[in-house]
Design a protein around this motif. Structure first.
Motif, PDB file in Angstrom:
ATOM      1  N   MET A   1      -0.680  16.826  -4.120  1.00 22.53           N
ATOM      2  CA  MET A   1      -1.261  15.700  -3.392  1.00 22.53           C
ATOM      3  C   MET A   1      -2.157  14.857  -4.282  1.00 22.53           C
ATOM      4  O   MET A   1      -2.156  13.624  -4.207  1.00 22.53           O
TER       5      MET A   1
ATOM      6  N   PHE B   1       0.366  11.942  -4.283  1.00 22.15           N
ATOM      7  CA  PHE B   1       0.108  11.215  -3.040  1.00 22.15           C
ATOM      8  C   PHE B   1      -1.097  10.279  -3.145  1.00 22.15           C
ATOM      9  O   PHE B   1      -1.035   9.128  -2.708  1.00 22.15           O
ATOM     10  N   LEU B   2      -2.204  10.769  -3.707  1.00 23.82           N
ATOM     11  CA  LEU B   2      -3.411   9.961  -3.723  1.00 23.82           C
ATOM     12  C   LEU B   2      -3.270   8.677  -4.552  1.00 23.82           C
ATOM     13  O   LEU B   2      -3.745   7.614  -4.105  1.00 23.82           O
TER      14      LEU B   2
ATOM     15  N   VAL C   1      -0.608   6.834  -5.016  1.00 23.01           N
ATOM     16  CA  VAL C   1       0.180   5.907  -4.198  1.00 23.01           C
ATOM     17  C   VAL C   1      -0.644   5.390  -3.027  1.00 23.01           C
ATOM     18  O   VAL C   1      -0.595   4.197  -2.667  1.00 23.01           O
ATOM     19  N   LEU C   2      -1.441   6.263  -2.426  1.00 27.24           N
ATOM     20  CA  LEU C   2      -2.287   5.850  -1.309  1.00 27.24           C
ATOM     21  C   LEU C   2      -3.332   4.823  -1.755  1.00 27.24           C
ATOM     22  O   LEU C   2      -3.593   3.828  -1.043  1.00 27.24           O
ATOM     23  N   PHE C   3      -3.921   5.034  -2.934  1.00 23.91           N
ATOM     24  CA  PHE C   3      -4.884   4.068  -3.456  1.00 23.91           C
ATOM     25  C   PHE C   3      -4.233   2.725  -3.736  1.00 23.91           C
ATOM     26  O   PHE C   3      -4.817   1.661  -3.482  1.00 23.91           O
TER      27      PHE C   3
ATOM     28  N   VAL D   1      -1.586   1.474  -2.219  1.00 25.54           N
ATOM     29  CA  VAL D   1      -1.272   0.818  -0.940  1.00 25.54           C
ATOM     30  C   VAL D   1      -2.533   0.239  -0.294  1.00 25.54           C
ATOM     31  O   VAL D   1      -2.514  -0.868   0.281  1.00 25.54           O
ATOM     32  N   ILE D   2      -3.648   0.958  -0.374  1.00 27.14           N
ATOM     33  CA  ILE D   2      -4.876   0.497   0.284  1.00 27.14           C
ATOM     34  C   ILE D   2      -5.569  -0.589  -0.529  1.00 27.14           C
ATOM     35  O   ILE D   2      -5.985  -1.636   0.017  1.00 27.14           O
TER      36      ILE D   2
END
Length: 323
Positions: free
Chosen positions: A298, A302-303, A305-307, A309-310
Motif C-alpha cells: 500500500m 497505492f499511496l 497514486v492516491l496522492f 489523484v488528490i
C-alpha cells in the motif's frame, strides 16, 4: 378310476401321506449338514481368490502409472553417479524421507538429486567467475569477487535440498486442504460397514478431484495395507510421507484401534473435528497476517497514486493561476 379317487380322498390315506412327508422332511433337516461339507472353508477360499484378483489388478494399475509416480531419470545421470560414487561422497541421511514427502519415489529421483548436487555448484561457480571477472567486476577487488563466486557455489550445493523442501511444503498444503473432508468420507464408509482397506480405496477415488496428492497417498496406503505384513507399518508410512501433525494423530488412532480393538468411528469423528479446527485456525492465522503484509504494497503502490489523484488537480490549478 373311481377307485383311485376314493383312495385319494380317503382321510386315513391323507393322514398317512402327511405323516410320511413330515418324517421325510425331519430326516432331511437332521441329516442335511452332514452332506453339505465345510462351507466356511469354501467362503475363505473365495475371499482369498478375490484378494488375489484385486492384487493383480492393483499391480497392473500401478505398473501403468509407474512412469508418472516414480519419475525415473535417464541413464546418463545414473551412470555418472555410479562411476563417481556420489551416493557416498554426497550422502544425505534423510534423502529418502525428503523425496517421499515431495512425492518422488524410486531410484530415479535419487540419482537426479546427487547429479544436480554435483553439477549445480560447478555451474554457478563457473558462471559467477565468468560474469564477475570478464563481464562486470562491480568495482570489487578480486578476492571479493572470488568470495561471491564461492557463495554462489554454496547456494548451488543446497539448491536441490531447498527445492525438495519447497515441493514437500506445497504438497503438504495440498493434502491438508482436502484431508478433513477425506476423514469425513472415511468415517461415513467405516460406519457403513466397509473395511478400512475398502474405505481408503473409496475415499481415494472420491477425493482425487480435490487433491491428487492425497488420493495418491491414500491409494499407496491401500496397497500397503494389502501387501505389508503389519498394518501398523502402513499407517506409519502414511504419517511419515505427509509429515503433518494431523495425519500423524490419525495414524496413531488407527494403530491404537487396530491393536486394542477400540471403536474406529469415534476416533475418526474426533480426528475429523480436530483437523477441521486446525484448518480453520490456519485460515484465521493467514487472515490476521494480511494487514501487516499489505502495509508495504500500500505504501509503495497505492499511496503515490492516491496522492497524484488528490493533489494533481490542485497543482494544475495553482500553475494556471501563476500564468
Amino acid at each position: 378310476m373311481n377307485q383311485w379317487i376314493d383312495t385319494l380322498t380317503n382321510p386315513a390315506f391323507l393322514i398317512s401321506m402327511l405323516a410320511a412327508i413330515a418324517v421325510f422332511a425331519t430326516v432331511i433337516t437332521l441329516m442335511g449338514p452332514l452332506f453339505q461339507g465345510n462351507k466356511f472353508a469354501g467362503r475363505l477360499k473365495s475371499v482369498s481368490n478375490r484378494r488375489e484378483q484385486l492384487r493383480k489388478q492393483s499391480r497392473a494399475a500401478m505398473a501403468k502409472k509407474q512412469a508418472n509416480i516414480r519419475g525415473e531419470s535417464k541413464g546418463f545421470m545414473t551412470d555418472v553417479v555410479a562411476r563417481l560414487n556420489l551416493q557416498k561422497l554426497l550422502e544425505d541421511a534423510g534423502l529418502q524421507t525428503k523425496l517421499m514427502q515431495a512425492g518422488l519415489r524410486g531410484q530415479g529421483p535419487v540419482m537426479t538429486f546427487y547429479f544436480l548436487r554435483m553439477v549445480m555448484p560447478i555451474l554457478l561457480f563457473s558462471g559467477g567467475l565468468a560474469y564477475l571477472f570478464f563481464l562486470n567486476d562491480m568495482g570489487k577487488p578480486p578476492m571479493t569477487r572470488l568470495a561471491m563466486a564461492l557463495v554462489l557455489a554454496v547456494i548451488g550445493y543446497y539448491a536441490p535440498v531447498i527445492y525438495l523442501t519447497n515441493l514437500a511444503s506445497k504438497r503438504r498444503e495440498s493434502i491438508m486442504r482436502a484431508f478433513p473432508d477425506a476423514l469425513d468420507l472415511l468415517l461415513i464408509c467405516v460406519e457403513a460397514g466397509m473395511s478400512i482397506e475398502a474405505a481408503f480405496q473409496k475415499v481415494a477415488a472420491e477425493v482425487g478431484t480435490n487433491s491428487i496428492e492425497l488420493a495418491e497417498e491414500m491409494s499407496l496406503t491401500t496397497a500397503e495395507l494389502s501387501y505389508l505384513g503389519e498394518r501398523r507399518q502402513a499407517y506409519e508410512n502414511l504419517a511419515r510421507r505427509t509429515n503433518h501433525p494431523g495425519v500423524k494423530a490419525v495414524a496413531t488412532s488407527l494403530i491404537q484401534a487396530e491393536r486394542y480393538g477400540t471403536p474406529l468411528g469415534t476416533s475418526l469423528r474426533v480426528m475429523a473435528k480436530e483437523n477441521r479446527d486446525m484448518r480453520m485456525a490456519q485460515a484465521e492465522k493467514k487472515a490476521a497476517a494480511l494487514p501487516a503484509k499489505l502495509t508495504v504494497p500500500m505504501i509503495v503502490f497505492f499511496l503515490p497514486v492516491l496522492f497524484v489523484v488528490i493533489l494533481g488537480p490542485a497543482i494544475i490549478r495553482f500553475q494556471d493561476m501563476g500564468k
